[in-house]
Design a protein around this motif. Structure first.
Motif, short mmCIF file in Angstrom:
data_model
loop_
_atom_site.label_atom_id
_atom_site.label_comp_id
_atom_site.label_asym_id
_atom_site.label_seq_id
_atom_site.Cartn_x
_atom_site.Cartn_y
_atom_site.Cartn_z
N MET A 127 81.72 -93.37 -17.75
CA MET A 127 81.41 -94.75 -18.08
C MET A 127 81.58 -95.63 -16.86
N VAL A 128 80.75 -96.61 -16.77
CA VAL A 128 80.82 -97.57 -15.67
C VAL A 128 81.53 -98.82 -16.19
N LYS A 129 82.60 -99.21 -15.48
CA LYS A 129 83.37 -100.37 -15.90
C LYS A 129 82.76 -101.64 -15.30
N ILE A 130 82.78 -102.69 -16.09
CA ILE A 130 82.32 -104.00 -15.63
C ILE A 130 83.41 -105.03 -15.90
N ILE A 131 83.40 -106.09 -15.10
CA ILE A 131 84.32 -107.20 -15.32
C ILE A 131 83.51 -108.49 -15.34
N VAL A 139 79.92 -104.78 -11.74
CA VAL A 139 80.41 -103.41 -11.80
C VAL A 139 81.68 -103.28 -10.95
N VAL A 140 82.65 -102.54 -11.49
CA VAL A 140 83.89 -102.24 -10.78
C VAL A 140 83.75 -100.84 -10.19
N LYS A 176 84.79 -97.32 -8.56
CA LYS A 176 85.90 -96.38 -8.67
C LYS A 176 86.17 -95.69 -7.34
N PHE A 179 78.38 -98.64 -20.43
CA PHE A 179 79.31 -99.58 -19.82
C PHE A 179 80.50 -99.83 -20.70
N THR A 180 81.61 -100.17 -20.07
CA THR A 180 82.81 -100.58 -20.78
C THR A 180 83.37 -101.79 -20.05
N LEU A 181 83.86 -102.77 -20.81
CA LEU A 181 84.42 -103.99 -20.24
C LEU A 181 85.88 -103.74 -19.89
N GLN A 182 86.26 -104.03 -18.67
CA GLN A 182 87.64 -103.79 -18.23
C GLN A 182 88.51 -104.96 -18.56
#
Length: 125
Positions: free
Chosen positions: A1-5, A25-26, A28, A122-125
Protein backbone atom coordinates in the motif's frame (compact mmCIF):
# COMPACT_ATOMS: atom_id res chain seq x y z
CA UNK A 1 0.00 0.00 0.00
CA UNK A 2 1.10 3.52 -0.71
CA UNK A 3 0.71 5.90 2.23
CA UNK A 4 -0.51 9.45 1.72
CA UNK A 5 -0.69 12.42 4.06
CA UNK A 6 -2.77 15.60 3.84
CA UNK A 7 -0.82 18.76 2.98
CA UNK A 8 -2.37 22.22 3.17
CA UNK A 9 -1.40 24.47 0.26
CA UNK A 10 -2.47 27.83 -1.18
CA UNK A 11 -3.93 28.20 -4.65
CA UNK A 12 -0.98 29.45 -6.77
CA UNK A 13 -3.39 31.17 -9.17
CA UNK A 14 -5.34 32.94 -6.43
CA UNK A 15 -3.31 33.73 -3.31
CA UNK A 16 -6.36 35.29 -1.65
CA UNK A 17 -8.36 32.06 -1.82
CA UNK A 18 -8.47 29.79 1.21
CA UNK A 19 -5.87 27.03 1.44
CA UNK A 20 -6.98 23.53 0.49
CA UNK A 21 -5.78 20.11 1.55
CA UNK A 22 -4.10 17.87 -1.01
CA UNK A 23 -2.88 14.29 -0.83
CA UNK A 24 0.88 13.74 -0.91
CA UNK A 25 2.61 10.36 -1.13
CA UNK A 26 4.89 9.41 1.77
CA UNK A 27 8.08 7.73 0.58
CA UNK A 28 9.24 4.55 2.28
CA UNK A 29 12.83 5.12 1.18
CA UNK A 30 14.93 4.59 -1.93
CA UNK A 31 15.88 1.61 -4.04
CA UNK A 32 19.18 2.01 -5.87
CA UNK A 33 20.91 0.00 -8.61
CA UNK A 34 22.74 -2.09 -6.04
CA UNK A 35 19.47 -3.13 -4.40
CA UNK A 36 17.90 -3.87 -7.79
CA UNK A 37 20.90 -6.03 -8.69
CA UNK A 38 20.47 -7.91 -5.40
CA UNK A 39 16.76 -8.46 -6.04
CA UNK A 40 17.28 -9.62 -9.65
CA UNK A 41 20.10 -11.97 -8.64
CA UNK A 42 17.84 -13.61 -6.05
CA UNK A 43 15.19 -14.21 -8.72
CA UNK A 44 17.57 -15.76 -11.25
CA UNK A 45 20.77 -17.76 -11.62
CA UNK A 46 22.81 -14.63 -12.38
CA UNK A 47 25.25 -13.38 -9.75
CA UNK A 48 24.59 -10.05 -8.02
CA UNK A 49 27.81 -8.48 -9.38
CA UNK A 50 26.84 -9.44 -12.93
CA UNK A 51 23.35 -7.96 -12.50
CA UNK A 52 24.87 -4.75 -11.15
CA UNK A 53 27.27 -4.52 -14.10
CA UNK A 54 24.42 -5.02 -16.58
CA UNK A 55 22.26 -2.38 -14.87
CA UNK A 56 25.13 0.13 -14.91
CA UNK A 57 25.72 -0.60 -18.58
CA UNK A 58 22.01 -0.14 -19.28
CA UNK A 59 22.05 3.22 -17.50
CA UNK A 60 25.14 4.34 -19.43
CA UNK A 61 23.60 3.34 -22.76
CA UNK A 62 20.25 4.98 -21.99
CA UNK A 63 22.04 8.26 -21.27
CA UNK A 64 24.10 7.98 -24.47
CA UNK A 65 21.02 7.33 -26.59
CA UNK A 66 19.13 10.23 -24.98
CA UNK A 67 22.08 12.58 -25.65
CA UNK A 68 21.83 11.61 -29.32
CA UNK A 69 18.19 12.71 -29.38
CA UNK A 70 16.67 9.24 -29.45
CA UNK A 71 13.62 8.01 -27.56
CA UNK A 72 14.62 5.03 -25.42
CA UNK A 73 11.82 2.47 -25.17
CA UNK A 74 12.12 -0.27 -22.59
CA UNK A 75 9.34 -2.71 -23.36
CA UNK A 76 6.92 -3.29 -20.48
CA UNK A 77 8.46 -0.36 -18.58
CA UNK A 78 8.08 2.72 -20.76
CA UNK A 79 9.87 5.32 -22.85
CA UNK A 80 12.40 7.98 -21.91
CA UNK A 81 12.95 11.14 -23.95
CA UNK A 82 14.73 14.44 -23.35
CA UNK A 83 12.42 17.42 -22.96
CA UNK A 84 13.15 21.13 -22.55
CA UNK A 85 11.63 24.26 -21.06
CA UNK A 86 12.39 27.40 -23.01
CA UNK A 87 11.62 31.08 -23.26
CA UNK A 88 9.30 32.16 -26.04
CA UNK A 89 10.55 34.12 -29.03
CA UNK A 90 8.53 36.60 -31.05
CA UNK A 91 9.71 35.12 -34.35
CA UNK A 92 11.39 32.04 -35.75
CA UNK A 93 14.54 34.04 -36.45
CA UNK A 94 14.79 35.15 -32.81
CA UNK A 95 14.64 31.63 -31.42
CA UNK A 96 18.10 30.29 -30.57
CA UNK A 97 19.43 27.44 -28.47
CA UNK A 98 19.97 30.02 -25.71
CA UNK A 99 16.18 30.04 -25.22
CA UNK A 100 16.47 26.60 -23.54
CA UNK A 101 16.34 27.18 -19.78
CA UNK A 102 15.89 23.68 -18.38
CA UNK A 103 16.46 20.14 -19.62
CA UNK A 104 14.63 17.16 -18.15
CA UNK A 105 13.77 13.55 -18.92
CA UNK A 106 10.18 12.71 -19.86
CA UNK A 107 9.00 9.24 -18.90
CA UNK A 108 5.93 7.72 -20.51
CA UNK A 109 4.90 4.44 -18.86
CA UNK A 110 4.05 1.46 -21.03
CA UNK A 111 0.66 -0.28 -20.82
CA UNK A 112 1.78 -2.69 -18.09
CA UNK A 113 3.08 0.15 -15.92
CA UNK A 114 -0.09 2.22 -16.50
CA UNK A 115 -2.18 -0.77 -15.49
CA UNK A 116 -0.18 -1.08 -12.26
CA UNK A 117 -0.81 2.62 -11.54
CA UNK A 118 -4.54 2.13 -11.99
CA UNK A 119 -4.50 -0.58 -9.32
CA UNK A 120 -2.43 1.17 -6.63
CA UNK A 121 -4.10 1.09 -3.22
CA UNK A 122 -3.72 4.03 -0.84
CA UNK A 123 -3.93 4.41 2.90
CA UNK A 124 -4.09 7.69 4.84
CA UNK A 125 -1.29 8.00 7.40
Amino acid sequence: MVKIIPIQRPNPQDRTAENKFYAQVVSKGNTDLERLAYLVSNQSTVREADCYAVLLSLLHNIMDELKQGRIVKLDKLGSFQIGVRSEGAASLEELTVNAVKKVHVNFRPDARMREMLENVKFTLQ
